[in-house]
Enzyme design. Structure first.
Site, PDB file in Angstrom:
ATOM      1  N   GLY A  99      -8.371 -32.741 -20.536  1.00 35.69           N
ATOM      2  CA  GLY A  99      -7.412 -33.841 -20.557  1.00 35.69           C
ATOM      3  C   GLY A  99      -6.445 -33.752 -21.715  1.00 35.69           C
ATOM      4  O   GLY A  99      -5.226 -33.879 -21.545  1.00 35.69           O
ATOM      5  N   SER A 173      -4.138 -44.568 -23.537  1.00 37.21           N
ATOM      6  CA  SER A 173      -4.663 -43.366 -24.185  1.00 37.21           C
ATOM      7  C   SER A 173      -3.767 -42.996 -25.358  1.00 37.21           C
ATOM      8  O   SER A 173      -2.546 -42.879 -25.198  1.00 37.21           O
ATOM      9  CB  SER A 173      -4.730 -42.196 -23.198  1.00 37.21           C
ATOM     10  OG  SER A 173      -5.093 -41.000 -23.875  1.00 37.21           O
ATOM     11  N   ASP A 318     -15.062 -42.216 -28.101  1.00 35.77           N
ATOM     12  CA  ASP A 318     -15.787 -41.046 -27.616  1.00 35.77           C
ATOM     13  C   ASP A 318     -17.282 -41.138 -27.909  1.00 35.77           C
ATOM     14  O   ASP A 318     -18.079 -40.413 -27.306  1.00 35.77           O
ATOM     15  CB  ASP A 318     -15.236 -39.770 -28.245  1.00 35.77           C
ATOM     16  CG  ASP A 318     -13.982 -39.266 -27.546  1.00 35.77           C
ATOM     17  OD1 ASP A 318     -13.681 -39.763 -26.446  1.00 35.77           O
ATOM     18  OD2 ASP A 318     -13.309 -38.377 -28.098  1.00 35.77           O
ATOM     19  N   ARG A 391     -19.648 -35.490 -22.744  1.00 32.47           N
ATOM     20  CA  ARG A 391     -20.208 -36.494 -23.651  1.00 32.47           C
ATOM     21  C   ARG A 391     -21.432 -37.185 -23.029  1.00 32.47           C
ATOM     22  O   ARG A 391     -22.389 -37.504 -23.742  1.00 32.47           O
ATOM     23  CB  ARG A 391     -19.155 -37.508 -24.042  1.00 32.47           C
ATOM     24  CG  ARG A 391     -17.942 -36.865 -24.702  1.00 32.47           C
ATOM     25  CD  ARG A 391     -17.623 -37.429 -26.062  1.00 32.47           C
ATOM     26  NE  ARG A 391     -16.540 -36.667 -26.686  1.00 32.47           N
ATOM     27  CZ  ARG A 391     -16.721 -35.632 -27.495  1.00 32.47           C
ATOM     28  NH1 ARG A 391     -17.950 -35.250 -27.802  1.00 32.47           N
ATOM     29  NH2 ARG A 391     -15.703 -34.980 -28.003  1.00 32.47           N
TER      30      ARG A 391
END
Length: 433
Positions: A99, A173, A318, A391
């Site tokens: 991404g 974002s 994150d 993750r």
């Protein structure tokens, strides 16, 4: 790698000294600056993993090969910058599942003449890109979408001519903001960007500014609602990438959950990354921390309980999967807020995370902008799906240190940021009782 990985439960408190990979977030920012710079750059700590490999591939296709060699245990990249002159298209730029790389490369492509086809693997095509695409068009680039506007694939042609002001949302974002900032020194009259909503993940924008400054960007300012970058270009520089603070959260979480002590080398008090403040979160939960100039150590005695907390994680989003698995081991509930936007990461990092942890018996509720985790007396083994998300995979691995029979499906997903994660996890020594 096999289609599943059974995690070895720790036999007691963990005692470990862990080297985590360099930060892919910082490395990719430095690679963009070096690629645009006038002159040669040397980047020490080119991160391993798929995201950085995708970046290197795209730069090579744009006429900016990076010669990577190994020196003193580090990957070192030598980059002869283009001074903003990219190879003309047609060129295909495959960003795979990355991404960050896709957003940075789309902005970089708008500097060159084009046409450049930016595309990714199917899961990446579902991720939103519209705010970035609209801003690049407002700055003079030509973008032709594929079947679904605002997503990949997209064909990009430059140059960027600049505009008096461009507006985009700040709460979707921070990668959109960073992508524009990184190329802004090569926009005529620079960049004046207004944010229609408050900026999320602000520490990542701080990283962008810090890296740009090393490469000679002299006028970079931002606030919650405004970004200004002056025209001027970059010059070649030597840059050392610090260890990845997001990756460090997993071994540090191991000490918090299983008890014992874990040291992460090279990540110290002067770390650029906002995720390094996760240490303070672990202290609030009952751990002890020692942070020197060069290292970070987390300790917890097994007779000291972990406390649940209420935490806004909008700036360290994150780490939500890491935080959620730690919270299952606390003695009181944990509420995570401020992270509704992570539903559109590699996975739905709220819904998918909650669904998978529920398979182990965890009591976890998805709320409007976060999660509520209420500890239960006994979790049990389960096969957990990673949903194409590194993750989630690594967080489930840490859970397996304290819950028997955790099996992680598609474990190879960790190659995105830490290819050797399972090896590192398997050799964390446990003190047998």
């Amino acid at each position: 790698m096999s289609e599943s990985h059974r995690v070895r439960r720790a036999d007691g408190p963990v005692i470990a000294d862990v080297a985590v990979p360099p930060s892919k977030s910082i490395a990719n920012r430095a690679l963009i600056c070096a690629a645009l710079a006038d002159g040669e750059s040397e980047i020490t700590g080119v991160a391993p993993g798929d995201d950085t490999a995708a970046m290197l591939d795209c730069l090579d296709r744009l006429g900016i090969p990076v010669a990577v060699s190994k020196r003193d245990g580090n990957l070192v990249g030598a980059v002869m910058g283009s001074a903003g002159n990219l190879s003309a298209g047609p060129i295909t730029l495959p960003t795979r599942l990355a991404g960050t790389t896709s957003r940075f490369i789309t902005a970089l492509a708008a500097i060159g003449p084009g046409p450049y086809l930016v595309d990714g693997d199917p899961p990446l095509r579902s991720r939103p890109m519209e705010p970035l695409h609209n801003s690049l068009m407002a700055l003079g680039a030509t973008l032709v979408p594929g079947d679904l506007p605002g997503h990949l694939p997209v064909t990009v042609s430059g140059p960027l001519r600049g505009a008096d002001a461009v507006v985009m949302p700040g709460n979707v974002s921070s990668q959109y903001v960073s992508a524009l900032m990184l190329v802004a020194p090569y926009i005529r009259r620079g960049l004046r960007l207004g944010l229609s909503t408050p900026l999320v993940s602000r520490p990542y924008v701080e990283i962008t500014r810090a890296v740009m400054t090393v490469f000679g960007a002299g006028n970079v300012e931002f606030s919650d609602r405004r970004v200004h970058v002056g025209e001027g270009g970059y010059f070649g520089a030597a840059y050392r990438v610090e260890p990845d603070a997001s990756s460090a959260s997993y071994p540090l979480a191991a000490a918090a959950m299983a008890g014992g002590a874990v040291c992460v080398r090279g990540l110290g008090a002067n770390a650029l990354q906002g995720d390094a403040r996760f240490v303070d979160v672990l202290v609030e939960m009952g751990c002890t921390a020692t942070v020197s100039a060069d290292d970070t150590v987390i300790m917890r005695r097994r007779d000291t309980p972990l406390r649940g907390i209420e935490i806004d994680m909008s700036d360290i989003s994150d780490l939500v999967p890491t935080m959620a698995v730690i919270a299952t081991q606390a003695v009181t509930p944990t509420r995570i807020t401020g992270v509704g936007f992570i539903r559109k990461k590699e996975s739905d990092r709220l819904g998918d995370l909650a669904d998978e942890l529920a398979k182990t018996g965890a009591d976890i509720t998805v709320e409007a902008d976060g999660l509520l985790i209420t500890p239960t007396d006994l979790l049990h083994g389960a096969a957990l799906d990673t949903h194409h998300d590194h993750r989630l995979g690594m967080a489930f691995g840490i859970l397996g240190l304290v819950v028997d029979d955790i099996v992680v499906n598609d474990p190879g997903v960790v190659s995105k940021s830490w290819p050797a994660f399972w090896d590192a996890l398997d050799v964390i020594p446990a003190r047998r009782q």
